[in-house]
Design a protein around this motif. Sequence first.
Motif, PDB file in Angstrom:
ATOM      1  N   LEU A   1      -9.536   6.826   9.707  1.00  0.00           N
ATOM      2  CA  LEU A   1      -8.342   6.559   8.919  1.00  0.00           C
ATOM      3  C   LEU A   1      -8.501   4.957   8.191  1.00  0.00           C
ATOM      4  N   LEU A   2      -8.921   4.066   8.952  1.00  0.00           N
ATOM      5  CA  LEU A   2      -9.030   2.859   8.362  1.00  0.00           C
ATOM      6  C   LEU A   2     -10.076   2.851   7.115  1.00  0.00           C
ATOM      7  N   LEU A   3     -11.038   3.679   7.503  1.00  0.00           N
ATOM      8  CA  LEU A   3     -12.319   3.608   6.644  1.00  0.00           C
ATOM      9  C   LEU A   3     -11.977   4.550   5.547  1.00  0.00           C
ATOM     10  N   THR A   4     -11.091   5.692   5.580  1.00  0.00           N
ATOM     11  CA  THR A   4     -10.581   6.460   4.463  1.00  0.00           C
ATOM     12  C   THR A   4      -9.711   5.547   3.482  1.00  0.00           C
ATOM     13  N   ALA A   5      -8.618   4.839   4.337  1.00  0.00           N
ATOM     14  CA  ALA A   5      -7.719   4.177   3.545  1.00  0.00           C
ATOM     15  C   ALA A   5      -8.482   2.987   2.748  1.00  0.00           C
ATOM     16  N   ALA A   6      -9.468   2.145   3.316  1.00  0.00           N
ATOM     17  CA  ALA A   6     -10.119   1.074   2.815  1.00  0.00           C
ATOM     18  C   ALA A   6     -10.784   1.686   1.429  1.00  0.00           C
ATOM     19  N   LEU A   7     -11.515   2.785   1.471  1.00  0.00           N
ATOM     20  CA  LEU A   7     -12.094   3.379   0.268  1.00  0.00           C
ATOM     21  C   LEU A   7     -11.168   3.693  -0.654  1.00  0.00           C
ATOM     22  N   LEU A   8     -10.005   4.419  -0.307  1.00  0.00           N
ATOM     23  CA  LEU A   8      -9.091   4.888  -1.403  1.00  0.00           C
ATOM     24  C   LEU A   8      -8.503   3.644  -1.773  1.00  0.00           C
ATOM     25  N   LEU A   9      -8.306   2.490  -1.205  1.00  0.00           N
ATOM     26  CA  LEU A   9      -7.541   1.380  -1.826  1.00  0.00           C
ATOM     27  C   LEU A   9      -8.636   0.809  -2.874  1.00  0.00           C
ATOM     28  N   ALA A  10     -10.055   0.877  -2.603  1.00  0.00           N
ATOM     29  CA  ALA A  10     -10.938   0.205  -3.416  1.00  0.00           C
ATOM     30  C   ALA A  10     -10.909   1.054  -4.708  1.00  0.00           C
ATOM     31  N   GLY A  11     -10.876   2.398  -4.554  1.00  0.00           N
ATOM     32  CA  GLY A  11     -10.950   3.495  -5.628  1.00  0.00           C
ATOM     33  C   GLY A  11      -9.690   3.327  -6.569  1.00  0.00           C
ATOM     34  N   LEU A  12      -8.527   2.974  -5.953  1.00  0.00           N
ATOM     35  CA  LEU A  12      -7.388   2.834  -6.723  1.00  0.00           C
ATOM     36  C   LEU A  12      -7.338   1.486  -7.326  1.00  0.00           C
ATOM     37  N   SER A  13      -7.918   0.575  -6.903  1.00  0.00           N
ATOM     38  CA  SER A  13      -7.945  -0.792  -7.768  1.00  0.00           C
ATOM     39  C   SER A  13      -8.978  -0.849  -8.550  1.00  0.00           C
ATOM     40  N   LEU A  14     -10.100  -0.146  -8.484  1.00  0.00           N
ATOM     41  CA  LEU A  14     -11.038   0.062  -9.469  1.00  0.00           C
ATOM     42  C   LEU A  14     -10.247   0.869 -10.645  1.00  0.00           C
ATOM     43  N   VAL A  15      -9.712   1.939 -10.727  1.00  0.00           N
ATOM     44  CA  VAL A  15      -8.985   2.571 -11.488  1.00  0.00           C
ATOM     45  C   VAL A  15      -8.223   1.696 -12.263  1.00  0.00           C
TER      46      VAL A  15
ATOM     47  N   ILE B   1       1.971  -0.282  -7.989  1.00  0.00           N
ATOM     48  CA  ILE B   1       3.044   0.119  -7.235  1.00  0.00           C
ATOM     49  C   ILE B   1       2.737   1.603  -6.607  1.00  0.00           C
ATOM     50  N   SER B   2       2.328   2.344  -7.736  1.00  0.00           N
ATOM     51  CA  SER B   2       1.865   3.964  -7.619  1.00  0.00           C
ATOM     52  C   SER B   2       0.946   3.815  -6.503  1.00  0.00           C
ATOM     53  N   GLY B   3      -0.088   3.038  -6.879  1.00  0.00           N
ATOM     54  CA  GLY B   3      -1.286   3.101  -5.781  1.00  0.00           C
ATOM     55  C   GLY B   3      -0.868   2.947  -4.519  1.00  0.00           C
ATOM     56  N   ALA B   4      -0.080   1.982  -4.274  1.00  0.00           N
ATOM     57  CA  ALA B   4       0.403   1.589  -2.871  1.00  0.00           C
ATOM     58  C   ALA B   4       1.171   2.689  -2.201  1.00  0.00           C
ATOM     59  N   ALA B   5       2.149   3.577  -3.063  1.00  0.00           N
ATOM     60  CA  ALA B   5       2.881   4.530  -2.635  1.00  0.00           C
ATOM     61  C   ALA B   5       1.955   5.630  -2.369  1.00  0.00           C
ATOM     62  N   LEU B   6       1.025   5.890  -3.277  1.00  0.00           N
ATOM     63  CA  LEU B   6      -0.052   6.917  -2.991  1.00  0.00           C
ATOM     64  C   LEU B   6      -0.731   6.613  -1.708  1.00  0.00           C
ATOM     65  N   LEU B   7      -1.078   5.364  -1.459  1.00  0.00           N
ATOM     66  CA  LEU B   7      -1.829   5.158  -0.386  1.00  0.00           C
ATOM     67  C   LEU B   7      -1.145   5.390   0.934  1.00  0.00           C
ATOM     68  N   VAL B   8       0.117   4.957   0.875  1.00  0.00           N
ATOM     69  CA  VAL B   8       0.912   5.126   2.110  1.00  0.00           C
ATOM     70  C   VAL B   8       1.071   6.745   2.259  1.00  0.00           C
ATOM     71  N   LEU B   9       1.233   7.506   1.233  1.00  0.00           N
ATOM     72  CA  LEU B   9       1.681   8.894   1.505  1.00  0.00           C
ATOM     73  C   LEU B   9       0.237   9.448   2.120  1.00  0.00           C
ATOM     74  N   LEU B  10      -0.796   9.481   1.248  1.00  0.00           N
ATOM     75  CA  LEU B  10      -2.225   9.937   1.857  1.00  0.00           C
ATOM     76  C   LEU B  10      -2.621   9.199   3.111  1.00  0.00           C
ATOM     77  N   THR B  11      -2.174   8.057   3.483  1.00  0.00           N
ATOM     78  CA  THR B  11      -2.425   7.575   4.904  1.00  0.00           C
ATOM     79  C   THR B  11      -2.067   8.356   5.944  1.00  0.00           C
ATOM     80  N   ALA B  12      -0.517   8.698   5.549  1.00  0.00           N
ATOM     81  CA  ALA B  12       0.242   9.575   6.657  1.00  0.00           C
ATOM     82  C   ALA B  12      -0.476  10.840   6.750  1.00  0.00           C
TER      83      ALA B  12
END
Length: 485
Positions: free
Chosen positions: A14-28, A173-184
């Motif tokens: 989960l941590l690895l997936t969240a880190a990759l997702l965070l990096a992707g959202l930041s890049l976008v 903000i939307s990325g953080a919300a999406l990150l929380v939802l996808l992490t759950a």
Amino acid sequence: MRSPRLLSLRLRLLLLTAALLLAGLSLVSVVATDQLRRYQLDRLDTQLRSFTTLLAQAPAIGLDDPMGTASLAVTDPALGLIGTPYLAYLDAAGAVVRGVHSSRLAEAALPAGSALRGVPTSGTAVDLDAADGSSRWRAVAGPTAGRDGTVVAAAPLAEIDATAARLRATTMISGAALLVLLTAAGWYALGRGLRPLRRIEHTAAAIASGDLSRRVPVVAAPGTEIGHLATSLNVMLGQLERAFAERAASEARMRTFVSDVSHELRTPLFVIKGSAQLNRMGALAERADVDEAMHRIDREATRLTALTEDLLLLAQLDDASEGHLDRTPMDLRTLATDAGHDLRALDPSRAVGLTGPGGDGPPGPAPVHADEARLRQIVANLVGNAAAHTPPGTPVRIGVGTAEGRAVLEVADEGPGMTAEHAGRVFDRFYRTDRSRSRSGGANAGLGLAIARSLARAHDGDVELETALGEGACFRLTLPLPDRS
């Protein structure tokens, strides 16, 4: 902080997936903001160039007609409408001759005259700082037509910067919300995905506690990774269970073997020791008594020697059976003929017949490439077994020849036969069908048939038994025929 090795697989994934997702959202977010800013800058630059070109073709608007109050009333909203709230005319020396700006802007918030002189007249847009440093401007310059001078059109970058900042905040903000939802969602999905592994873990724990009969349940399709893992584990567990069962059986056989050896050795040793003690105590006063004691000692010593040699031979065959054979070409008919003579010598009242395998026809050739001395030992054990376990005068048939592509020598009697239980164990070491039988002589130690089978298998052959209670017994030695290539 906990070491990564202490984290569960679920949490690490989960941590690895969240880190990759965070990096992707930041890049976008970075790419989207940059692209929007570039688009707005390009659009603003186009407007500034167009307006500069227009003013450069009509310089009288800015230089010859002073702008009064009525003129400013018209110009002020027009500057806001066209998105260029500051216009400046520079003479040939670079001094600002006239500047027109929106009334909403203070003089200090405009670019300084020295900064305006640095704007290239090629139409390239540049960024300028306000005189008070409070904001940044975008400016484009062009030469005026008909006289030496330059016209500069400038617009503040505050709106573009604000738009980029709003987009950046929105994406964060939307990325953080999406990150929380996808992490759950990922936590739940990983929990379901790793559930088969937990079942495998529980099964492994049960097996570790000693339940070797447990198997990993079918928790996934056979074509999946977990399905392959479950199948491989079940195969391994089956092998382990068989290995432990064989080990337990081997240990049981070893305990039985040691017990039987101890029992077989104890009787002759007691006789020898007892006779020796009687002699030492002087209890054997007569010469005849001494001779009888020496006879008993010699008999038991001979029995011990035979038993020891049999045990040594079995140990050698178990260790490296092939290395103890001296193979030469020979024919089993010779052994069959000699076996018939031996049976007649042991019991002249027996009817001994010499036939082919199964009693069909006369004896046939049975060529083999084998150790003759060892084969004679096999046949001697089979013949001795027939003589010892059948009543005197019982007919015996010796068959020799080839059958099913193998050389065959069989010793068949018409004695009482054996039950299936006895027949299944007759080749075990120290096994006797009649435990009350006298143990005089090494042949009765229960090793003869075990030695015969071990020697036969050392020749890539075997000794088989066909028997039924009341129908006699047939021991069959089978050996491979010589290679004729």
